[in-house]
Design an enzyme around this catalytic site. Structure first.
Site, PDB file in Angstrom:
ATOM      1  N   ASP A   9      -8.046  -5.098  -0.414  1.00 34.37           N
ATOM      2  CA  ASP A   9      -8.523  -5.925  -1.526  1.00 34.37           C
ATOM      3  C   ASP A   9      -8.177  -7.403  -1.377  1.00 34.37           C
ATOM      4  OD1 ASP A   9      -9.619  -3.775  -3.034  1.00 34.37           O
ATOM      5  OD2 ASP A   9      -7.593  -3.165  -3.561  1.00 34.37           O
TER       6      ASP A   9
ATOM      7  N   HIS B 158       0.842  -1.190   0.000  1.00 35.23           N
ATOM      8  CA  HIS B 158       0.000   0.000   0.000  1.00 35.23           C
ATOM      9  C   HIS B 158       0.876   1.238   0.000  1.00 35.23           C
ATOM     10  CE1 HIS B 158      -3.053   2.906   1.162  1.00 35.23           C
ATOM     11  NE2 HIS B 158      -3.921   2.037   0.668  1.00 35.23           N
TER      12      HIS B 158
HETATM   13  N1  CMC Z   1       4.189  -7.584  -4.829  1.00 32.40           N
HETATM   14  C1  CMC Z   1       5.530  -7.578  -4.972  1.00 32.40           C
HETATM   15  N2  CMC Z   1       6.295  -6.496  -4.753  1.00 32.40           N
HETATM   16  C2  CMC Z   1       5.689  -5.371  -4.376  1.00 32.40           C
HETATM   17  C3  CMC Z   1       4.299  -5.292  -4.205  1.00 32.40           C
HETATM   18  C4  CMC Z   1       3.534  -6.461  -4.452  1.00 32.40           C
HETATM   19  N3  CMC Z   1       2.213  -6.435  -4.313  1.00 32.40           N
HETATM   20  N4  CMC Z   1       3.945  -4.035  -3.830  1.00 32.40           N
HETATM   21  C5  CMC Z   1       5.088  -3.338  -3.767  1.00 32.40           C
HETATM   22  N5  CMC Z   1       6.147  -4.150  -4.081  1.00 32.40           N
HETATM   23  C6  CMC Z   1       7.574  -3.772  -4.064  1.00 32.40           C
HETATM   24  C7  CMC Z   1       7.953  -2.942  -5.268  1.00 32.40           C
HETATM   25  O1  CMC Z   1       8.384  -3.759  -6.314  1.00 32.40           O
HETATM   26  C8  CMC Z   1       9.043  -2.071  -4.705  1.00 32.40           C
HETATM   27  O2  CMC Z   1      10.201  -2.860  -4.600  1.00 32.40           O
HETATM   28  P1  CMC Z   1      11.672  -2.202  -4.811  1.00 32.40           P
HETATM   29  O3  CMC Z   1      11.822  -1.205  -3.713  1.00 32.40           O
HETATM   30  O4  CMC Z   1      12.603  -3.353  -4.727  1.00 32.40           O
HETATM   31  O5  CMC Z   1      11.642  -1.567  -6.175  1.00 32.40           O
HETATM   32  C9  CMC Z   1       8.581  -1.794  -3.269  1.00 32.40           C
HETATM   33  O6  CMC Z   1       7.769  -2.926  -2.923  1.00 32.40           O
HETATM   34  C10 CMC Z   1       7.775  -0.518  -3.095  1.00 32.40           C
HETATM   35  O7  CMC Z   1       6.673  -0.553  -4.022  1.00 32.40           O
HETATM   36  P2  CMC Z   1       6.168   0.674  -4.917  1.00 32.40           P
HETATM   37  O8  CMC Z   1       5.589   0.150  -6.176  1.00 32.40           O
HETATM   38  O9  CMC Z   1       7.273   1.693  -5.016  1.00 32.40           O
HETATM   39  O10 CMC Z   1       5.065   1.266  -3.973  1.00 32.40           O
HETATM   40  P3  CMC Z   1       3.875   2.210  -4.405  1.00 32.40           P
HETATM   41  O11 CMC Z   1       3.503   2.966  -3.198  1.00 32.40           O
HETATM   42  O12 CMC Z   1       4.208   2.981  -5.637  1.00 32.40           O
HETATM   43  O13 CMC Z   1       2.700   1.177  -4.815  1.00 32.40           O
HETATM   44  C11 CMC Z   1       0.845  -0.278  -4.664  1.00 32.40           C
HETATM   45  C12 CMC Z   1       1.684   0.800  -3.960  1.00 32.40           C
HETATM   46  C13 CMC Z   1      -0.400  -0.551  -3.857  1.00 32.40           C
HETATM   47  C14 CMC Z   1       0.440   0.225  -6.059  1.00 32.40           C
HETATM   48  C15 CMC Z   1       1.696  -1.563  -4.785  1.00 32.40           C
HETATM   49  O14 CMC Z   1       2.010  -2.063  -3.488  1.00 32.40           O
HETATM   50  C16 CMC Z   1       1.025  -2.653  -5.612  1.00 32.40           C
HETATM   51  O15 CMC Z   1       1.144  -2.646  -6.838  1.00 32.40           O
HETATM   52  N6  CMC Z   1       0.289  -3.620  -4.962  1.00 32.40           N
HETATM   53  C17 CMC Z   1      -0.458  -4.624  -5.677  1.00 32.40           C
HETATM   54  C18 CMC Z   1      -1.781  -4.049  -6.176  1.00 32.40           C
HETATM   55  C19 CMC Z   1      -2.776  -3.816  -5.062  1.00 32.40           C
HETATM   56  O16 CMC Z   1      -3.007  -4.681  -4.233  1.00 32.40           O
HETATM   57  N7  CMC Z   1      -3.416  -2.635  -5.078  1.00 32.40           N
HETATM   58  C20 CMC Z   1      -4.442  -2.269  -4.101  1.00 32.40           C
HETATM   59  C21 CMC Z   1      -4.008  -1.139  -3.240  1.00 32.40           C
HETATM   60  S1  CMC Z   1      -4.988  -0.941  -1.775  1.00 32.40           S
HETATM   61  C22 CMC Z   1      -6.529  -0.271  -2.084  1.00 32.40           C
HETATM   62  C23 CMC Z   1      -6.808   0.210  -3.422  1.00 32.40           C
HETATM   63  O17 CMC Z   1      -6.304   1.253  -3.831  1.00 32.40           O
HETATM   64  O18 CMC Z   1      -7.586  -0.464  -4.090  1.00 32.40           O
END
Ligand code: CMC
Length: 391
Positions: free
Chosen positions: A327, A270
């Site tokens: 989710d 998140h």
């Molecule tokens: N699986 C594997 N790696 C992950 C995941 C995941 N679900 N989420 C984040 N990471 C890793 C990412 O690769 C990065 O690694 P590194 O530092 O080595 O490059 C690190 O964790 C930080 O992630 P980020 O992408 O920079 O974080 P963000 O704040 O930009 O993204 C997020 C947040 C929710 C988009 C992301 O965690 C994600 O894609 N999660 C899966 C999709 C999901 O479940 N979305 C629902 C969010 S909650 C409610 C909603 O909005 O619906």
């Protein structure tokens, strides 16, 4: 113009002052107007919470009754909207149809609401609360080829949702109260989440003084993506895939950790929570309760629990503070309630609607300026034009 600070994805930028939702991502705390999400999910009803978010205080019994009556008045959707629905192929994704139909509502309600006129504002709130629920269910009826249902004034808002979705002319339909309660709780948990992608979109579109319905339609489009609300559908599809591959959670965890593999563990991580998402905790408990009360034995739930347990002790997820989000378990409940997978994000949208409205209203009442971020240009320096025959 001074130096521009680059903040991709606005990770560290506050875009507004807001009194609506308090979120502490380090501690995993979420409150609507000061009330904890745990207490609201347990003791309040969705319409009550929507009133709290939009108008700032919990309604009195009388205000709540009036609000329900006023919403009911606006649940009749213009008959011509049906022609628009008929224009979509049956295979259209319900979120695309929902966003388009919400936008189409502007054609039948062309007068822009004046946010400084409390009566006009209140009427628009009731109107979108009523109509959005009905058209959200119509997106499903369309994919099934079923006749469209009308709101039943003898039933509550969430019960109406079930009725609008599942009532068929051939057989009388009575929504299971356990299901209605579970849905009510899920809608409360989704009702607002401060400046998330879809809410920021609603504020951004509304900041140009585009109308409420147009702003909400844009919010629905933003919610659709798999990194945001679309994650609930993606989680279930992922769990089904793992199930189809013999429940090999280790393989999928390895894929999620592999930086050369675009796969992410859906429902994990998140932007703001670096701790348990408090909503996920409540939903996990609710999933257990709902499935056992309904007598549903779903192997998908076991796979989700196994996946969660393994991720929570895995160095990759621990070091990045990746926890299950809202989710992760919601889709398992929706599935047990008989909601089709491609409707999951529509469910999120119905729940999030009060938050979108509350934030739109606050943005307009606070007279926020038009949203217009800057950039750091990285393109070509000046170049002279080259005629087409010289390129
Ligand atoms: N699986 C594997 N790696 C992950 C995941 C995941 N679900 N989420 C984040 N990471 C890793 C990412 O690769 C990065 O690694 P590194 O530092 O080595 O490059 C690190 O964790 C930080 O992630 P980020 O992408 O920079 O974080 P963000 O704040 O930009 O993204 C997020 C947040 C929710 C988009 C992301 O965690 C994600 O894609 N999660 C899966 C999709 C999901 O479940 N979305 C629902 C969010 S909650 C409610 C909603 O909005 O619906």
């Amino acid at each position: 113009s001074g130096a521009i600070t680059l903040d991709r994805g606005y990770k560290n930028s506050g875009s507004c002052l807001s009194e609506i939702t308090f979120l502490d991502g380090e501690e995993g705390i979420l409150r609507y107007r000061g009330y904890s999400i745990e207490e609201l999910a347990e003791k309040a009803h969705f319409l009550e919470v929507s009133y709290l978010l939009i108008f700032g205080e919990l309604p009195t019994a009388e205000q709540l009754k009036q609000y329900e009556t006023d919403i009911r008045k606006y649940t009749l959707v213009n008959e011509e909207m049906k022609n628009i629905i008929d224009g979509f192929p049956k295979t259209a994704h319900p979120m695309g149809v929902l966003s388009a139909l919400t936008s189409a509502l502007t054609a039948f309600n062309p007068k822009a609401v004046n946010p400084d006129n409390p009566k006009e504002l209140y009427e628009s709130v009731c109107k979108i609360m009523g109509k959005f629920l009905v058209i959200a269910t119509w997106t499903y009826r369309k994919t099934m080829g079923y006749p469209l249902n009308y709101y039943d004034n003898t039933k509550g808002y969430v019960e109406n949702f079930m009725n609008l979705m599942f009532h068929l002319p051939t057989e009388p339909y009575k929504a299971n109260p356990i299901i209605v309660d579970a849905l009510d709780k899920l809608f409360i948990l989704h009702a607002d989440h401060e400046q998330n992608c879809s809410t920021s979109t609603v504020r951004m579109v509304g900041s140009s003084h585009a109308g409420l319905f147009a702003s909400i339609s844009a919010g629905a489009s933003a919610l659709w993506g798999p990194l945001h609300g679309g994650a609930n559908q993606a989680v279930l599809e992922m769990l089904e895939e793992i199930h189809a591959h013999g429940g090999d959670t280790e393989k999928y965890l390895a894929k999620a950790k592999d930086k050369d593999d675009p796969f992410r563990l859906m429902g994990f991580g998140h932007r703001v929570y670096k701790n348990f998402d408090p909503r996920a905790k409540i939903i996990k408990k609710a999933a257990d309760e709902v499935l056992s009360t309904l007598g549903v034995d779903d192997p998908i739930l076991e796979i989700a629990k196994k996946l969660e347990a393994a991720a929570l002790v895995d160095e990759y997820f621990v070091s990045r503070k990746l926890y299950p989000n809202v989710d992760f378990y919601s889709g398992i409940i929706y599935r047990a309630l008989g909601i089709p997978t491609d409707m999951f994000t529509v469910m999120f949208a119905i729940g999030r609607l009060p938050g979108w409205i509350a934030q739109w209203k606050e943005m307009r009442i606070n007279k926020e300026p038009i949203g217009r971020p800057r950039q750091i240009y990285t393109g070509h320096a000046f170049r002279g034009f080259v005629p087409v025959d010289k390129r």
